[in-house]
Enzyme design. Structure first.
Site, PDB file in Angstrom:
ATOM      1  N   ASN A   1       0.861  -1.183   0.000  1.00  0.00           N
ATOM      2  CA  ASN A   1       0.000   0.000   0.000  1.00  0.00           C
ATOM      3  C   ASN A   1       0.903   1.240   0.000  1.00  0.00           C
ATOM      4  O   ASN A   1       1.485   1.584   1.025  1.00  0.00           O
ATOM      5  CB  ASN A   1      -0.887  -0.024   1.259  1.00  0.00           C
ATOM      6  CG  ASN A   1      -1.759   1.222   1.369  1.00  0.00           C
ATOM      7  OD1 ASN A   1      -1.887   1.989   0.413  1.00  0.00           O
ATOM      8  ND2 ASN A   1      -2.343   1.432   2.537  1.00  0.00           N
TER       9      ASN A   1
ATOM     10  N   LYS B   1       0.036   4.237  -0.317  1.00  0.00           N
ATOM     11  CA  LYS B   1      -0.638   5.416   0.248  1.00  0.00           C
ATOM     12  C   LYS B   1      -0.401   6.642  -0.661  1.00  0.00           C
ATOM     13  O   LYS B   1      -0.323   6.497  -1.866  1.00  0.00           O
ATOM     14  CB  LYS B   1      -0.163   5.672   1.679  1.00  0.00           C
ATOM     15  CG  LYS B   1      -0.214   4.419   2.546  1.00  0.00           C
ATOM     16  CD  LYS B   1      -0.010   4.709   3.988  1.00  0.00           C
ATOM     17  CE  LYS B   1       0.088   3.407   4.748  1.00  0.00           C
ATOM     18  NZ  LYS B   1       0.032   3.587   6.186  1.00  0.00           N
TER      19      LYS B   1
ATOM     20  N   HIS C   1      -9.574   1.108   5.110  1.00  0.00           N
ATOM     21  CA  HIS C   1      -8.271   1.301   5.766  1.00  0.00           C
ATOM     22  C   HIS C   1      -8.454   2.251   6.957  1.00  0.00           C
ATOM     23  O   HIS C   1      -9.261   3.180   6.899  1.00  0.00           O
ATOM     24  CB  HIS C   1      -7.265   1.870   4.754  1.00  0.00           C
ATOM     25  CG  HIS C   1      -5.871   1.844   5.280  1.00  0.00           C
ATOM     26  ND1 HIS C   1      -5.387   2.802   6.144  1.00  0.00           N
ATOM     27  CD2 HIS C   1      -4.849   0.954   5.091  1.00  0.00           C
ATOM     28  CE1 HIS C   1      -4.129   2.507   6.457  1.00  0.00           C
ATOM     29  NE2 HIS C   1      -3.783   1.384   5.831  1.00  0.00           N
TER      30      HIS C   1
ATOM     31  N   GLU D   1      -6.850   4.670   7.922  1.00  0.00           N
ATOM     32  CA  GLU D   1      -6.664   6.095   7.610  1.00  0.00           C
ATOM     33  C   GLU D   1      -7.924   6.684   6.967  1.00  0.00           C
ATOM     34  O   GLU D   1      -8.236   7.854   7.149  1.00  0.00           O
ATOM     35  CB  GLU D   1      -5.415   6.278   6.724  1.00  0.00           C
ATOM     36  CG  GLU D   1      -4.150   6.057   7.545  1.00  0.00           C
ATOM     37  CD  GLU D   1      -2.977   5.504   6.765  1.00  0.00           C
ATOM     38  OE1 GLU D   1      -2.971   5.562   5.534  1.00  0.00           O
ATOM     39  OE2 GLU D   1      -2.047   4.996   7.425  1.00  0.00           O
TER      40      GLU D   1
ATOM     41  N   GLU E   1      -5.389  -5.108  10.704  1.00  0.00           N
ATOM     42  CA  GLU E   1      -4.335  -4.118  10.911  1.00  0.00           C
ATOM     43  C   GLU E   1      -4.577  -3.383  12.228  1.00  0.00           C
ATOM     44  O   GLU E   1      -5.364  -2.421  12.271  1.00  0.00           O
ATOM     45  CB  GLU E   1      -4.365  -3.089   9.784  1.00  0.00           C
ATOM     46  CG  GLU E   1      -4.130  -3.670   8.416  1.00  0.00           C
ATOM     47  CD  GLU E   1      -3.593  -2.604   7.476  1.00  0.00           C
ATOM     48  OE1 GLU E   1      -2.457  -2.763   7.031  1.00  0.00           O
ATOM     49  OE2 GLU E   1      -4.287  -1.607   7.229  1.00  0.00           O
TER      50      GLU E   1
ATOM     51  N   GLY F   1       2.449   2.165  10.773  1.00  0.00           N
ATOM     52  CA  GLY F   1       3.385   3.276  10.599  1.00  0.00           C
ATOM     53  C   GLY F   1       4.092   3.689  11.874  1.00  0.00           C
ATOM     54  O   GLY F   1       4.741   4.733  11.918  1.00  0.00           O
TER      55      GLY F   1
ATOM     56  N   SER G   1       3.378  -2.245  10.478  1.00  0.00           N
ATOM     57  CA  SER G   1       4.848  -2.297  10.641  1.00  0.00           C
ATOM     58  C   SER G   1       5.425  -3.674  10.342  1.00  0.00           C
ATOM     59  O   SER G   1       6.351  -4.128  11.010  1.00  0.00           O
ATOM     60  CB  SER G   1       5.246  -1.822  12.040  1.00  0.00           C
ATOM     61  OG  SER G   1       4.876  -0.470  12.213  1.00  0.00           O
TER      62      SER G   1
ATOM     63  N   GLY H   1       4.891   1.230   4.763  1.00  0.00           N
ATOM     64  CA  GLY H   1       6.238   1.809   4.624  1.00  0.00           C
ATOM     65  C   GLY H   1       7.234   0.910   3.911  1.00  0.00           C
ATOM     66  O   GLY H   1       7.934   1.363   2.994  1.00  0.00           O
TER      67      GLY H   1
END
Ligand code: PEP
Length: 246
Positions: A9, A11, A91, A93, A163, A169, A209, A231
């Site tokens: 992902n 992002k 997600h 976010e 998640e 993150g 992570s 990430g």
């Protein structure tokens, strides 16, 4: 045997030069045949990324509406016209910054399934939820509408991504055994509703992570079928190590 899946992902990262370079890099790396590798780039790149040869391409979101006056959105039909087969929805976010809840996320799932696109349905508890030991209850409630309003046959075209929000993150990762316990719990919820055969067929990915140093241990767990990687998916070496860690 369930599919092994790794989703990157991206992002809202990478300008077009960097994005195409990373795509090219990833397309040239050899991955195990039994792992489905999916990239979710920013939506502005979806059209050209849809021509990728080895990698599958996913969107990071989709509209809950058909088509029409919804400025800034794109529809499941449009994704389907690019031959895309996956879309992330729900997600954390999107839940946090756009106020998305189960009602809207399930409408998005319905749109995707209508066009034969597999929703990658995200769920996961906050740190507060975990500290107060409510994490199983929270994840159950995030999945209850999906379990109650969709059919077993829909679940055969669906991927769940667990998640924990506190791990996204942050560098904090769930202990593999804690992640396994949650994945097993989710599988049991599906089993209770649709039976063992369907429950055993649904891929459940871990995200939060996940990186080269912990992916092997996470992916060795019985009910962890791969990862949703943020990430670490922005670096070809890290991402390829994760893909090769089954
Ligand atoms: C994510 O955003 O889905 C994610 C898991 O991010 P990260 O790997 O950076 O924690």
């Amino acid at each position: 045997m369930r599919k092994k899946i790794v989703v990157g992902n991206w992002k809202m990262n990478l300008n077009s030069e960097k994005a195409y370079k990373l795509l090219e890099n990833l397309e040239s790396i050899s991955f195990p045949n039994d792992v489905e590798v999916i990239i979710a780039p920013p939506s502005i790149y979806l059209d050209s990324f849809s021509k990728a040869k080895k990698l599958f391409i996913s969107s990071q979101d989709v509209s809950s509406n058909d088509n029409g006056a919804y400025t800034g959105e794109f529809s499941a039909e449009m994704l389907s016209s690019l031959n895309l087969k996956y879309s992330i929805i729900g997600h954390s976010e999107r839940r946090q910054y756009h106020g998305e809840g189960e009602d809207l996320i399930c409408k998005k799932a319905r749109q995707l399934l209508k066009y034969n696109i597999s929703p990658i349905y995200c769920c996961g508890e906050s740190l507060e939820n975990r500290k107060s030991k409510n994490h199983f209850q929270v994840v159950k409630s995030q999945l209850s509408r999906l379990l109650n309003e969709f059919r077993g046959s829909d679940f055969q075209n669906l991927i769940i991504a667990y998640e924990p929000v506190w791990a996204i993150g942050t560098g904090l990762t769930a202990q593999p055994s804690d992640a396994q316990n949650m994945h097993l719990f989710i599988r049991q919820l599906i089993d209770d509703k649709f039976g063992l055969e369907i429950a055993q067929s649904v891929p459940i990915l871990y995200g939060g992570s996940c990186k080269p140093s912990n992916s092997k241990e996470l992916f060795s767990m019985n009910d962890i079928d791969g990862g949703l990687i943020g990430g670490a998916s922005l670096d070809a070496d890290s991402f390829s190590t994760i893909i090769n860690s089954f």
